[in-house]
Design a protein around this motif. Structure first.
Motif, PDB file in Angstrom:
ATOM      1  N   LYS A 163     -13.335   6.346 -15.945  1.00 29.97           N
ATOM      2  CA  LYS A 163     -11.893   6.346 -15.798  1.00 29.97           C
ATOM      3  C   LYS A 163     -11.122   5.865 -17.035  1.00 29.97           C
ATOM      4  CE  LYS A 163     -10.821   7.771 -11.592  1.00 29.97           C
ATOM      5  NZ  LYS A 163      -9.603   8.329 -11.029  1.00 29.97           N
ATOM      6  N   ARG A 199     -11.852   6.507  -1.399  1.00 29.74           N
ATOM      7  CA  ARG A 199     -11.089   6.926  -2.573  1.00 29.74           C
ATOM      8  C   ARG A 199     -10.272   5.772  -3.130  1.00 29.74           C
ATOM      9  NH1 ARG A 199     -13.919   9.631  -4.837  1.00 29.74           N
ATOM     10  NH2 ARG A 199     -12.265  10.016  -6.359  1.00 29.74           N
ATOM     11  N   GLY A 200     -10.616   4.573  -2.762  1.00 31.73           N
ATOM     12  CA  GLY A 200      -9.980   3.414  -3.387  1.00 31.73           C
ATOM     13  C   GLY A 200      -8.733   2.916  -2.676  1.00 31.73           C
ATOM     14  N   SER A 214      -8.009  -0.115  -5.315  1.00 34.68           N
ATOM     15  CA  SER A 214      -7.698   0.319  -6.672  1.00 34.68           C
ATOM     16  C   SER A 214      -6.731   1.495  -6.683  1.00 34.68           C
ATOM     17  CB  SER A 214      -8.982   0.683  -7.419  1.00 34.68           C
ATOM     18  OG  SER A 214      -9.668   1.711  -6.750  1.00 34.68           O
ATOM     19  N   SER A 215      -6.533   2.133  -5.527  1.00 38.81           N
ATOM     20  CA  SER A 215      -5.610   3.269  -5.485  1.00 38.81           C
ATOM     21  C   SER A 215      -4.342   2.971  -4.685  1.00 38.81           C
ATOM     22  CB  SER A 215      -6.297   4.486  -4.861  1.00 38.81           C
ATOM     23  OG  SER A 215      -7.489   4.793  -5.510  1.00 38.81           O
TER      24      SER A 215
END
Lengths: 409, 394
Positions: free
Chosen positions: A23, A216-217, A192-193
């Protein structure tokens, strides 16, 4: 004394993470989130010390700690590709060789018990991160391979498909050896998302949908629409149990119990029967959005899978979503029921989801719901419904669970 | 402990009852002082054995039977299994036909179903509109190879008393050996007369927690001279019929409950009849559309209806929803039916009675104990009324 030399620690767990390394400039941020989440699930137990170093995470456990339990907790954390229990030894040839032989001997013993008829093969897989070490990676492979062959009977080398892949990492102060690789769930570290709000029904699909988005965070919260007395305390408990199970995947979970009885009864009174289900979905999404508004949440998550039931046709998806200003994430939209069931079993929600307690969806379903309502029809169906007034009386009980599934005050 | 805001009215006594204070005391005492294994040779073991033999005599007294006809089990489910499976095995050479009813508890019905899978043939007798097994159907079902007849004493959902004496007389008429006659008397003990001798009952099952004793203990009566093979092997307790260390403290508790039951039996029944009558009247005043399933109160129905169960339907409101709505008002009841929209598993008793579907779907069981008060009946009737008002459409 080197910085990470702590004599009272012996067990080490090596954690590999994949996707987040790709990332680019966000990498540091994702890694910090992952370390924080790993710390959350270890929860101060095992005297664990978590360090990030050169694309790996090392978790050192205090002497006597339950390594298996720690492994089980760590391998559920999103972002983790795999975990390995490792031996850590000083950079001394004898120590390294002894550790390699020990691991091979243990693996062979296990192999003899489980599949005694097949030959036991191995391969050394060395990685020299510390370029100051006196042997190169291929040299280490040859050296340790010979040591193992000399010390153990009935063992062969197979570099293509070995029974044991003995990994050796030579780092600054220690060598790490491991023979066992346990898969993690992959994905991105929870949180994290950002945060999303799922609609949790108590069925099989919606917890799986939440799980996919956590992967997916996303940090997930969920709203459940509770309709006493049409549903009882057992269906309430069932949803709470699901939230607890999800909490252990998502580094915590927040559950909002939304008292929906009045809205439900208003729909029954004011809307034509065949469209009630569509209007109910609409009201649920509206109610979820108003919760999301208050909590600065940017997206909703549902377990809808296209065509699975009457309310999950394209027409219905359009009609229910048209009233929203947020995206509705539907991770299951293209999945088969069988796939969803398998995931539910794998993540541990299936047995709870299939308990026979009704939720409002199963109780209020009309016999023949309209599968292709037009937007206009649905708008008309709720003409009599005092939408704003019903939504203004929000009665919500919120419960929070920590990353081990325990309720928080 | 007491909530001032919402009173708790417990009307689910057919599911289970609260243990009496004397029961709790006896159990604590047994755990403290009488913890030895009754099979041990020493004095403490003998004292424990004496305690369980006192329990056996109490149970025999309750049934007007002999102590040697009493066996302790973990409850009625186990007793039903021992008797039904045991009789099937013991009499397999004589025949392979079993008679039971459609309204039995699952521990009888499903045990018979299991035997059916193993080659026995089973007749399930239907019930009439009051919930009583039809004796005329028994007459048709009886065969030469009938080896066992198992019919409950009182139905657990509507409280109908089963015609055991008439059934016993029909069994007498069968040519050849009389089938073993078993009755699951869980809902009958203390509430109705148990016609052990009159009906010629060979075996009976009881459970202590239905009459204010502890859970996990029950009584199996097996008439003298009869024997069935045990289901489990082990230390040979209960004369080999039920191996496993005796549950001494539960037996001590049950002994207290039996003594209480015997001392108060007449008063209890009168009082329960009074409660049932009041509750029925209050409900009919408060909710005129409510219908009673089973027999209404009244002296003329006394022989066909147990006094502790009132099964009512308010058509249009599903029983399960009504139970939740009553709970919100502090009244705890049951449907007697695990009814799920997906799986429509209906109350088996009501479904086998010739009743309209709407009545079956909406049935709620209110079951009393002598611990309930008339005031609680008022609370329950009012709760039913306000729940019906909330839930009735239009």
């Amino acid at each position: 004394m080197p910085k990470d030399h702590q004599p009272n620690r012996c067990g080490v767990i090596l954690i590999r993470y994949g996707e987040i390394a790709l990332k680019g400039q966000n990498r540091g941020y994702f890694e910090r989130q992952l370390v924080e989440n790993l710390g959350d699930v270890l929860d101060g137990d095992f005297g664990a010390d978590i360090r990030r170093r050169q694309g790996r995470i090392f978790v050192e456990l205090e002497e006597g700690a339950d390594t298996d339990e720690a492994l089980q907790r760590l391998r559920r954390v999103f972002g983790v590709v795999s975990v390995s229990p490792a031996s850590r030894v000083p950079l001394d040839d004898d120590d390294i060789a002894r550790a390699a032989v020990d691991i091979a001997r243990r693996a062979r013993r296990l192999h003899q018990r489980t599949s005694p008829r097949t030959p036991f093969t191995f391969k050394i897989d060395a990685r020299r991160a510390n370029k100051g070490f006196h042997l190169t990676s291929p040299e280490i492979n040859r050296w340790l391979g010979a040591e193992v062959l000399r010390s153990i009977d009935d063992i062969e080398v197979d570099v293509h498909d070995p029974t044991l892949r003995l990994q050796v990492e030579i780092r600054d102060n220690y060598a790490y050896l491991t023979g066992e690789v346990l898969d993690g769930p992959g994905g991105l570290p929870a949180g994290s998302s950002g945060t999303a709000l799922g609609l949790l029904s108590g069925g099989i699909d919606s917890p799986v949908a939440c799980w996919h988005m956590m992967k997916r965070g996303l940090r997930m919260e969920a709203v459940h629409f509770y309709t006493p007395p049409f549903t009882g305390p057992r269906s309430h408990q069932k949803v709470r149990d699901l939230a607890q199970k999800l909490a252990r995947w998502g580094n915590g979970f927040t559950l909002h119990m939304y008292h929906f009885t009045e809205i439900q009864q208003a729909i029954d009174n004011y809307c034509p029967e065949r469209l009630r289900l569509t209007v109910m979905r609409r009201m649920m999404l509206r109610a979820a959005e108003s919760l999301a508004d208050r909590r600065s949440i940017l997206a909703l998550v549902t377990g809808e899978s296209l065509g699975q039931v009457a309310s999950q046709t394209l027409h219905n998806l359009q009609a229910t979503t048209a009233v929203l200003r947020r995206p509705v994430l539907r991770p299951l939209v293209g999945m088969d029921k069988q796939q969803i069931v398998e995931t539910a079993k794998a993540i541990g929600t299936y047995d709870t989801s299939t308990l026979p307690y009704d939720d409002c969806c199963t109780l209020f379903v009309p016999k023949h719901p309209k599968t292709q309502p037009s937007l206009k029809e649905v708008d008309k169906a709720e003409e009599q419904l005092p939408v704003e007034q019903l939504l203004s009386k929000k009665e919500v009980d919120t419960e929070r669970f920590d990353s081990r599934g325990r309720p928080l005050e | 402990m007491q909530e001032t805001k919402k009173q708790t009215v417990y009307l689910d006594n057919s599911s289970t009852t609260a243990a009496l204070k004397s029961v709790r005391r006896a159990m604590c005492q047994a755990m403290r002082d009488n913890y030895a294994n009754p099979s041990s040779l020493h004095r403490l073991g003998m004292e424990a054995e004496r305690m369980i033999e006192a329990g056996r005599r109490a149970a025999a007294g309750l049934l007007e039977a002999e102590p040697e006809e009493i066996y302790f089990t973990s409850g009625a489910t186990e007793a039903n299994n021992i008797i039904i499976r045991g009789a099937a095995q013991a009499y397999a050479q004589r025949g392979s036909h079993i008679i039971t009813s459609q309204i039995e508890h699952p521990s009888v019905r499903l045990t018979c179903r299991d035997l059916q899978d193993r080659g026995f043939s089973v007749s399930y007798l239907p019930a009439d509109e009051r919930g009583r097994v039809r004796v005329d159907r028994l007459r048709e079902a009886l065969r030469e190879d009938t080896i066992l007849c198992s019919i409950m004493t009182v139905n657990n959902e509507v409280g109908s008393i089963q015609p055991l004496s008439e059934i016993g007389r029909e069994l007498d008429k069968k040519p050849g050996p009389r089938p073993l006659f078993h009755t699951d008397a869980v809902q009958g003990v203390g509430k109705v007369d148990l016609p052990l001798k009159e009906a010629g009952i060979d075996a009976m099952s009881l459970s202590a927690h239905k009459f204010h004793g502890p859970k996990g203990i029950g009584v199996m009566y097996l008439r003298r001279g009869l024997s069935v093979p045990p289901l489990q092997t082990g230390g040979g307790q209960e004369r080999g019929l039920r191996s496993g260390t005796e549950n001494t403290e539960a037996i001590a508790g049950m002994t207290e409950a039996i003594e209480w039951l015997m001392q108060n039996e007449e008063d209890n029944r009168d009082y329960l009849r009074h409660l049932r009558r009041r509750l029925a009247e209050l409900i009919q005043q408060a909710v005129p559309q409510a219908v009673i399933n089973g027999a209404p109160p009244g002296r003329k129905h006394q022989d066909v209806q147990a006094p502790h169960i009132l099964n009512v339907s308010v058509e249009g409101i599903r029983g399960e929803v009504m139970v939740h709505a009553l709970e919100q008002r502090g009244v705890f009841a049951s449907t007697g039916a695990a009814c799920s929209t997906n799986k429509r598993i209906h109350s088996t008793t009501l479904a086998s009675m010739p009743l309209p579907q709407g009545r079956i779907d909406s049935a709620v069981r209110l079951s009393m104990s002598p611990m309930n008060t008339v005031d609680e009946m008022k609370t329950a009737a009012q709760a039913l009324k306000s729940a019906a008002q909330q839930l009735m459409k239009g």
